[in-house]
Design a protein around this motif. Structure first.
Motif, PDB file in Angstrom:
ATOM      1  N   PHE A 199       5.369 -53.850  48.370  1.00 16.28           N
ATOM      2  CA  PHE A 199       6.665 -53.221  48.084  1.00 16.28           C
ATOM      3  C   PHE A 199       7.715 -53.812  49.022  1.00 16.28           C
ATOM      4  CE2 PHE A 199       3.556 -49.871  47.045  1.00 16.28           C
ATOM      5  CZ  PHE A 199       3.986 -49.489  45.783  1.00 16.28           C
ATOM      6  N   LYS A 200       8.855 -54.207  48.467  1.00 15.59           N
ATOM      7  CA  LYS A 200       9.973 -54.600  49.323  1.00 15.59           C
ATOM      8  C   LYS A 200      10.722 -53.326  49.722  1.00 15.59           C
ATOM      9  CE  LYS A 200      10.989 -59.054  47.099  1.00 15.59           C
ATOM     10  NZ  LYS A 200      10.466 -58.827  45.749  1.00 15.59           N
ATOM     11  N   VAL A 201      10.996 -53.180  51.008  1.00 18.58           N
ATOM     12  CA  VAL A 201      11.661 -51.961  51.464  1.00 18.58           C
ATOM     13  C   VAL A 201      12.987 -52.297  52.150  1.00 18.58           C
ATOM     14  CG1 VAL A 201       9.438 -50.803  51.708  1.00 18.58           C
ATOM     15  CG2 VAL A 201      10.467 -51.819  53.721  1.00 18.58           C
ATOM     16  N   GLY A 202      13.995 -51.503  51.864  1.00 21.59           N
ATOM     17  CA  GLY A 202      15.311 -51.720  52.444  1.00 21.59           C
ATOM     18  C   GLY A 202      15.555 -50.869  53.680  1.00 21.59           C
ATOM     19  N   ASP A 203      14.871 -49.706  53.751  1.00 24.63           N
ATOM     20  CA  ASP A 203      15.023 -48.797  54.885  1.00 24.63           C
ATOM     21  C   ASP A 203      13.634 -48.557  55.469  1.00 24.63           C
ATOM     22  OD1 ASP A 203      15.222 -46.581  56.589  1.00 24.63           O
ATOM     23  OD2 ASP A 203      16.846 -45.675  55.436  1.00 24.63           O
ATOM     24  N   ARG A 204      13.335 -49.309  56.528  1.00 25.80           N
ATOM     25  CA  ARG A 204      11.968 -49.286  57.060  1.00 25.80           C
ATOM     26  C   ARG A 204      11.614 -47.953  57.706  1.00 25.80           C
ATOM     27  NH1 ARG A 204      10.311 -54.348  60.749  1.00 25.80           N
ATOM     28  NH2 ARG A 204      11.640 -53.251  62.223  1.00 25.80           N
ATOM     29  N   THR A 205      12.569 -47.347  58.380  1.00 32.27           N
ATOM     30  CA  THR A 205      12.298 -46.083  59.077  1.00 32.27           C
ATOM     31  C   THR A 205      12.024 -44.951  58.090  1.00 32.27           C
ATOM     32  OG1 THR A 205      13.813 -46.843  60.789  1.00 32.27           O
ATOM     33  CG2 THR A 205      13.163 -44.535  60.862  1.00 32.27           C
ATOM     34  N   LYS A 206      12.888 -44.823  57.080  1.00 31.66           N
ATOM     35  CA  LYS A 206      12.712 -43.761  56.086  1.00 31.66           C
ATOM     36  C   LYS A 206      11.434 -43.988  55.268  1.00 31.66           C
ATOM     37  CE  LYS A 206      15.377 -41.070  52.778  1.00 31.66           C
ATOM     38  NZ  LYS A 206      16.422 -41.073  51.776  1.00 31.66           N
ATOM     39  N   THR A 207      11.148 -45.260  54.993  1.00 28.66           N
ATOM     40  CA  THR A 207       9.931 -45.603  54.248  1.00 28.66           C
ATOM     41  C   THR A 207       8.695 -45.207  55.048  1.00 28.66           C
ATOM     42  OG1 THR A 207      11.036 -47.406  53.087  1.00 28.66           O
ATOM     43  CG2 THR A 207       8.640 -47.507  53.206  1.00 28.66           C
ATOM     44  N   GLU A 224      18.862 -53.206  50.312  1.00 29.48           N
ATOM     45  CA  GLU A 224      18.399 -52.592  49.056  1.00 29.48           C
ATOM     46  C   GLU A 224      18.043 -53.663  48.037  1.00 29.48           C
ATOM     47  OE1 GLU A 224      21.306 -50.233  46.984  1.00 29.48           O
ATOM     48  OE2 GLU A 224      22.951 -51.474  47.699  1.00 29.48           O
ATOM     49  N   TYR A 225      17.253 -53.241  47.054  1.00 28.50           N
ATOM     50  CA  TYR A 225      16.793 -54.125  45.982  1.00 28.50           C
ATOM     51  C   TYR A 225      17.002 -53.412  44.657  1.00 28.50           C
ATOM     52  CZ  TYR A 225      14.423 -56.386  49.890  1.00 28.50           C
ATOM     53  OH  TYR A 225      14.145 -57.009  51.091  1.00 28.50           O
ATOM     54  N   ARG A 226      17.213 -54.207  43.614  1.00 31.71           N
ATOM     55  CA  ARG A 226      17.395 -53.611  42.285  1.00 31.71           C
ATOM     56  C   ARG A 226      16.035 -53.388  41.630  1.00 31.71           C
ATOM     57  NH1 ARG A 226      17.558 -55.026  37.031  1.00 31.71           N
ATOM     58  NH2 ARG A 226      17.348 -57.266  37.346  1.00 31.71           N
ATOM     59  N   LEU A 227      15.781 -52.145  41.223  1.00 31.92           N
ATOM     60  CA  LEU A 227      14.525 -51.818  40.535  1.00 31.92           C
ATOM     61  C   LEU A 227      14.570 -52.333  39.109  1.00 31.92           C
ATOM     62  CD1 LEU A 227      13.538 -48.127  41.328  1.00 31.92           C
ATOM     63  CD2 LEU A 227      12.301 -50.183  41.982  1.00 31.92           C
ATOM     64  N   GLY A 228      13.443 -52.854  38.644  1.00 30.85           N
ATOM     65  CA  GLY A 228      13.309 -53.201  37.235  1.00 30.85           C
ATOM     66  C   GLY A 228      12.514 -52.101  36.531  1.00 30.85           C
ATOM     67  N   ASN A 229      11.874 -52.464  35.420  1.00 29.57           N
ATOM     68  CA  ASN A 229      11.018 -51.496  34.709  1.00 29.57           C
ATOM     69  C   ASN A 229       9.545 -51.915  34.818  1.00 29.57           C
ATOM     70  OD1 ASN A 229      10.779 -53.725  33.082  1.00 29.57           O
ATOM     71  ND2 ASN A 229      11.718 -52.817  31.251  1.00 29.57           N
ATOM     72  N   ASP A 230       9.257 -52.813  35.773  1.00 29.43           N
ATOM     73  CA  ASP A 230       7.930 -53.434  35.869  1.00 29.43           C
ATOM     74  C   ASP A 230       6.875 -52.551  36.528  1.00 29.43           C
ATOM     75  OD1 ASP A 230       9.414 -53.616  38.207  1.00 29.43           O
ATOM     76  OD2 ASP A 230       8.632 -55.587  38.788  1.00 29.43           O
ATOM     77  N   PRO A 255      11.327 -44.165  49.239  1.00 24.63           N
ATOM     78  CA  PRO A 255      12.659 -44.754  49.371  1.00 24.63           C
ATOM     79  C   PRO A 255      12.724 -46.083  48.611  1.00 24.63           C
ATOM     80  CG  PRO A 255      11.909 -43.923  51.482  1.00 24.63           C
ATOM     81  CD  PRO A 255      10.748 -43.803  50.548  1.00 24.63           C
ATOM     82  N   GLY A 256      13.816 -46.289  47.888  1.00 25.38           N
ATOM     83  CA  GLY A 256      13.909 -47.479  47.047  1.00 25.38           C
ATOM     84  C   GLY A 256      13.617 -47.169  45.593  1.00 25.38           C
ATOM     85  N   GLY A 275       6.757 -51.867  25.006  1.00 25.16           N
ATOM     86  CA  GLY A 275       7.425 -52.267  23.760  1.00 25.16           C
ATOM     87  C   GLY A 275       8.757 -52.957  23.979  1.00 25.16           C
ATOM     88  N   ALA A 276       8.921 -53.552  25.148  1.00 27.14           N
ATOM     89  CA  ALA A 276      10.176 -54.249  25.470  1.00 27.14           C
ATOM     90  C   ALA A 276       9.873 -55.288  26.534  1.00 27.14           C
ATOM     91  CB  ALA A 276      11.212 -53.250  25.994  1.00 27.14           C
ATOM     92  N   ALA A 277      10.852 -56.133  26.812  1.00 32.07           N
ATOM     93  CA  ALA A 277      10.666 -57.150  27.852  1.00 32.07           C
ATOM     94  C   ALA A 277      10.534 -56.477  29.216  1.00 32.07           C
ATOM     95  CB  ALA A 277      11.853 -58.109  27.857  1.00 32.07           C
ATOM     96  N   VAL A 278       9.723 -57.072  30.066  1.00 30.47           N
ATOM     97  CA  VAL A 278       9.535 -56.544  31.421  1.00 30.47           C
ATOM     98  C   VAL A 278      10.583 -57.174  32.339  1.00 30.47           C
ATOM     99  CG1 VAL A 278       7.958 -56.386  33.379  1.00 30.47           C
ATOM    100  CG2 VAL A 278       7.077 -56.146  31.045  1.00 30.47           C
ATOM    101  N   ASP A 279      11.352 -56.294  33.003  1.00 27.92           N
ATOM    102  CA  ASP A 279      12.406 -56.725  33.926  1.00 27.92           C
ATOM    103  C   ASP A 279      11.927 -56.440  35.345  1.00 27.92           C
ATOM    104  OD1 ASP A 279      14.709 -57.091  35.443  1.00 27.92           O
ATOM    105  OD2 ASP A 279      15.629 -55.209  34.785  1.00 27.92           O
ATOM    106  N   HIS A 280      11.880 -57.475  36.176  1.00 29.64           N
ATOM    107  CA  HIS A 280      11.341 -57.309  37.533  1.00 29.64           C
ATOM    108  C   HIS A 280      12.410 -56.978  38.571  1.00 29.64           C
ATOM    109  CE1 HIS A 280       7.256 -58.577  36.438  1.00 29.64           C
ATOM    110  NE2 HIS A 280       7.870 -59.369  35.580  1.00 29.64           N
ATOM    111  N   GLY A 281      13.686 -56.981  38.175  1.00 33.64           N
ATOM    112  CA  GLY A 281      14.749 -56.697  39.132  1.00 33.64           C
ATOM    113  C   GLY A 281      14.672 -57.654  40.316  1.00 33.64           C
ATOM    114  N   THR A 282      15.118 -57.176  41.488  1.00 36.04           N
ATOM    115  CA  THR A 282      14.907 -57.954  42.711  1.00 36.04           C
ATOM    116  C   THR A 282      13.882 -57.249  43.595  1.00 36.04           C
ATOM    117  OG1 THR A 282      16.732 -56.849  43.866  1.00 36.04           O
ATOM    118  CG2 THR A 282      17.261 -58.902  42.724  1.00 36.04           C
ATOM    119  N   ALA A 283      13.456 -56.047  43.162  1.00 32.48           N
ATOM    120  CA  ALA A 283      12.503 -55.247  43.948  1.00 32.48           C
ATOM    121  C   ALA A 283      11.056 -55.603  43.618  1.00 32.48           C
ATOM    122  CB  ALA A 283      12.730 -53.761  43.667  1.00 32.48           C
TER     123      ALA A 283
END
Length: 282
Positions: free
Chosen positions: A11-19, A79-85, A120-121, A190-198
């Motif tokens: 997992f890519k994390v943007g807030d290490r302390t909260k994570t 932060e990272y953009r979540l996909g639907n993956d 978080p994320g 039933g749709a394309a898989v989007d990986h975002g940047t996360a």
């Protein structure tokens, strides 16, 4: 393929302390090891970033017999953009459910004795409200696919996973290398898989001698190899060899030589202190 085993999800994390609060205080996991790197990983373990980063392994027990989370933190990336993956990680722990309630961590009841919460994320975790088992409480990782039949062929015929369960209703398949390990659930969206940047990565180990064969098979089948066989160094620890693949939907898959990985992944009793020290020095 009984010698192959499921290791961790990255997992890519943007807030290490909260994570860290989520994994330690809500889920009740332990910090197993924490490592700092001055430059990006040769196998893009930290994503497509060249700078300083850290890796924190968290789980319910040693990596030898537990499926764990690898938290990668890229300094300066908040932060990272979540996909639907990534559809979720399911674990069995009534203790985690009561921790979440006590700490006021948002929980949604989504089924009988089943709660949904988010790290978080925005990463989804499903908590089964049953006593934590003696063995690993982590049951399955769920990933989205766009063509279930094609994905099952890839994971079973090419990578050697067994199909454990099928659900026509959910359009999903549960797979694994053995009954005692964390499973992989593939769900057709039933749709394309989007990986975002996360986007994450799932890791497995195999005997080191199998790595060239995995790479050769993928070449022969014209499947994607993201990183051909390469050695990765960790300061002061064992050097491991890995091959990084991508399945038909672009899910990243790491295969690492088991023998060296068992040395690298030994629990570091100082892991907790190292993480907290680095968080405070940022």
């Amino acid at each position: 393929m009984a010698l192959r085993r499921a290791l961790h999800f990255v997992f890519k994390v943007g807030d290490r302390t909260k994570t860290a609060t989520f994994y330690r205080d809500v889920l009740g996991m332990k910090i197993l090891r924490h490592e700092e790197f001055e430059e990006g990983c040769k196998a893009t373990c930290n994503g497509p970033y060249d700078g300083k980063w850290s890796k924190t392994m968290v789980g319910y027990g040693p990596e030898d017999d537990h499926f764990v989370a690898e938290l990668t933190y890229n300094y300066g990336v908040g932060e990272y953009r979540l996909g639907n993956d990534f559809l979720g990680l399911t674990l069995q722990s009534s203790q985690a459910v009561s921790n979440a309630k006590r700490l006021g961590w948002p929980l949604t009841e989504v089924g009988e004795a089943l709660y949904l919460t988010e790290a978080p994320g925005g990463y989804r975790f499903y908590l089964l409200d049953k006593e934590q088992p003696e063995r690993d409480p982590v049951q399955k990782v769920s990933l989205a696919v766009s063509d279930l039949q094609r994905s099952v062929h890839y994971w079973s015929s090419l990578l050697g996973m067994k199909v454990m369960e099928k659900s026509e209703e959910k359009k999903s398949v549960l797979m694994g290398f053995s009954d005692s390990q964390c499973k992989l659930e593939l769900q057709d969206i039933g749709a394309a898989v989007d990986h975002g940047t996360a986007f994450g990565r799932i890791a497995f180990s195999c005997p080191r001698e199998q790595l060239p064969g995995i790479e050769a098979l993928m070449k022969k089948e014209t499947q994607k190899i993201l990183t051909p066989l390469v050695s990765l160094d960790t300061p002061g620890k064992a050097t491991v060899e890995v091959v990084i693949l991508a399945d038909p939907d672009g899910h990243e898959i790491c295969f690492v030589g088991d023998e060296a990985f068992r040395q690298l992944s030994a629990v570091d009793p100082n892991g907790n202190d190292l993480l907290d020290k680095d968080d405070h020095s940022e």
